[in-house]
Design an enzyme around this catalytic site. Sequence first.
Site, PDB file in Angstrom:
ATOM      1  N   LYS A 208       0.840  -1.201   0.000  1.00 22.43           N
ATOM      2  CA  LYS A 208       0.000   0.000   0.000  1.00 22.43           C
ATOM      3  C   LYS A 208       0.875   1.250   0.000  1.00 22.43           C
ATOM      4  CE  LYS A 208      -3.472   2.403   2.736  1.00 22.43           C
ATOM      5  NZ  LYS A 208      -4.429   2.375   3.833  1.00 22.43           N
ATOM      6  N   GLY A 270      -4.854  -1.854   4.894  1.00 20.53           N
ATOM      7  CA  GLY A 270      -4.100  -3.006   4.382  1.00 20.53           C
ATOM      8  C   GLY A 270      -4.793  -4.324   4.669  1.00 20.53           C
ATOM      9  N   ARG A 271      -5.302  -4.486   5.884  1.00 23.86           N
ATOM     10  CA  ARG A 271      -5.906  -5.772   6.269  1.00 23.86           C
ATOM     11  C   ARG A 271      -7.321  -5.940   5.711  1.00 23.86           C
ATOM     12  NH1 ARG A 271      -4.728  -2.433  10.376  1.00 23.86           N
ATOM     13  NH2 ARG A 271      -6.380  -1.560  11.670  1.00 23.86           N
ATOM     14  N   GLU A 356      -4.949  -6.697  14.617  1.00 20.96           N
ATOM     15  CA  GLU A 356      -4.390  -5.383  14.271  1.00 20.96           C
ATOM     16  C   GLU A 356      -5.506  -4.334  14.359  1.00 20.96           C
ATOM     17  OE1 GLU A 356      -2.598  -4.233  10.263  1.00 20.96           O
ATOM     18  OE2 GLU A 356      -0.773  -4.679  11.365  1.00 20.96           O
ATOM     19  N   HIS A 395      -6.437 -33.224  16.888  1.00 18.50           N
ATOM     20  CA  HIS A 395      -5.333 -34.073  17.352  1.00 18.50           C
ATOM     21  C   HIS A 395      -4.192 -33.247  17.911  1.00 18.50           C
ATOM     22  CE1 HIS A 395      -7.037 -37.857  15.900  1.00 18.50           C
ATOM     23  NE2 HIS A 395      -7.625 -37.074  15.008  1.00 18.50           N
ATOM     24  N   LYS A 515       9.364  -0.937  14.182  1.00 18.06           N
ATOM     25  CA  LYS A 515       9.988  -0.687  12.870  1.00 18.06           C
ATOM     26  C   LYS A 515      11.078   0.364  13.014  1.00 18.06           C
ATOM     27  CE  LYS A 515       5.741  -1.255  10.121  1.00 18.06           C
ATOM     28  NZ  LYS A 515       4.790  -0.571   9.240  1.00 18.06           N
TER      29      LYS A 515
HETATM   30  O1  F6P Z   1       2.955  -3.380   9.827  1.00 18.24           O
HETATM   31  C1  F6P Z   1       1.688  -2.999   9.667  1.00 18.24           C
HETATM   32  C2  F6P Z   1       1.277  -2.744   8.255  1.00 18.24           C
HETATM   33  O2  F6P Z   1       1.176  -1.376   8.057  1.00 18.24           O
HETATM   34  C3  F6P Z   1      -0.048  -3.456   7.966  1.00 18.24           C
HETATM   35  O3  F6P Z   1      -1.123  -2.759   8.441  1.00 18.24           O
HETATM   36  C4  F6P Z   1       0.027  -3.607   6.497  1.00 18.24           C
HETATM   37  O4  F6P Z   1      -0.907  -4.530   6.011  1.00 18.24           O
HETATM   38  C5  F6P Z   1       1.460  -4.046   6.330  1.00 18.24           C
HETATM   39  O5  F6P Z   1       2.175  -3.267   7.274  1.00 18.24           O
HETATM   40  C6  F6P Z   1       2.036  -3.870   4.946  1.00 18.24           C
HETATM   41  O6  F6P Z   1       1.980  -2.547   4.523  1.00 18.24           O
HETATM   42  P1  F6P Z   1       2.183  -2.158   3.010  1.00 18.24           P
HETATM   43  O7  F6P Z   1       1.085  -2.779   2.212  1.00 18.24           O
HETATM   44  O8  F6P Z   1       2.133  -0.658   2.984  1.00 18.24           O
HETATM   45  O9  F6P Z   1       3.514  -2.676   2.568  1.00 18.24           O
END
Ligand code: F6P
Length: 552
Positions: A208, A270-271, A356, A395, A515
């Site tokens: 994204k 993103g999610r 998240e 299992h 990060k």
């Molecule tokens: O680490 C969190 C995050 O921002 C997620 O919400 C997202 O899906 C992922 O990193 C990847 O982000 P991108 O699509 O910008 O690479």
Amino acid sequence: MASYDLSGTAAWSALRDGHQTLAATTLRELFAADPERGTRLTADAVELHLDYSKHLVTDSTVEALVALAEEAGLAEKIAAMFAGEHINLTEDRAVLHTALRLPRDASLVVDGQDVVADVHEVLDRMAEFSEKVRSGAWTGHSGKKITTVVNIGIGGSDLGPVMAYEALRDYADRGIECRFVSNIDPTDVYEKVHGVDFESTLFIVASKTFGTQETLTNARTARQWLVEAYAGDESAVAKHFVAVSTNAEKVADFGIDTANMFGFWDWVGGRYSFDSAVGLALMLSIGDDGFRQMLDGFHQMDEHFRTTPFAQNVPVLMGLLNVWYNNFFGTGSHAVLPYSQYLNRFPAYLQQLTMESNGKSVRLDGTPVTDATAGGFAGQTGEIFWGEPGTNGQHAFYQLLHQGTKMTPADFIGFALPNHDLGEMHDLFMSNFFAQTAALAFGKTAEEVAADGTPAEIVHHKVMPGNRPTSTILAEKLTPSVLGQLVALYEHITFTQSVVWGINAFDQWGVELGKVMANQLAPKLTSSEAPAKDSDASTDALIERYRAFRGR
Ligand code: F6P
């Protein structure tokens, strides 16, 4: 009372009182007193049937939960989300994944822009590109047909596409194999790209932001290998790399022609994104028709969520049940148990979607959710989601579900028709599905165990306490549309919970600090000089040991 704290409401008090009574009763008693509950405590959404009778609830619990949703303003929040209001307050953004699946003839103008036209313009470009790749009209640089697609992305740019690709294998063009690289662990890109024929491989770089370290590092590695495979010919990249992103500038900086970029928008989290261009690998696999059937399934579930009264609204009911256990019974985790091997990545996908989204500890107004001054709100938000497909889970960890000390609500998801009918296997498989929820709910008493002839000293070990709550979701068959319905269902369950808790399900600030710190620490791992010991004592010592192993 803080504006988002519902613990002072009449609905909350009713639930607190109801919990006192229900905690002292059993599902055996509830079913004995009310045999109709097995058919009454059910609801249907599109092609999904929900049985929630094996929950520790009565009709009045459901009424109080629905009243709680009303107190929380869920109806207004749903309307605001679908209308494109900026409900993601901390990022000042609309939340419009539901617009990704609006039909072509719909209209939604947000911030002065017709988003439906934008969505369909990208879908049409994806369809055209997919068709070219699938038919062989788009080839690699040396003219070979594309037979391997490598999606490079992480989080929402990986988990959705890989989950859906696995889920819909039965609808795939088997002549195209998709692989998914996500982790920055070099073994991931090494193993996934190992052995591919670069001349017939297409790389999709999905991000994204196009600023994610893992994705860009993996993409650079793959690009270098591709150029090496073409004896240094950089012009090969154009036929082997496409991008999916909201950030055209960074895509161009990376060296991918924006003519080969498929866009989406900042109003797609993103999610919540694999039904956008992020699903390009999936469309390459199942084709445009299959992809659009999936979008239609999403849309039908959206309409169910948007228009159905709460007492019959499946995502609302399931979200409220999750609040019920999380906040009144103190359960911390939630199992998702798909009885479909095709859904083997569904629990992992849901982990990002739910955790998240709802792993938050302050409300929208900035007050901590643990602020119990208004009287007794337990303060717990996001559940810990986990699971494995049945019968593998049986299992492995079901022992704890049946006889452990913790109550873990579980969702069982199953299908009447198999994708592959091999003798009696599917019926055997599904008999496990039905048996497990019954065993969890009703257990086996000491008297029943003894009546089997069990020696007295063993009886206690074999008692099954029962009273373990489950939802059963039964559908006819796993199809692209049903997958869309299932994903939209969980998106809206997640949203419902966030509204009751008063939190923002659409930001994720918590992942940022790690990060930043990783970027700060990286030079300490690689520098030729011994780095300054200016981190905490534990981290400094661990880095010293690591450097020694690396010969630094
Ligand atoms: O680490 C969190 C995050 O921002 C997620 O919400 C997202 O899906 C992922 O990193 C990847 O982000 P991108 O699509 O910008 O690479």
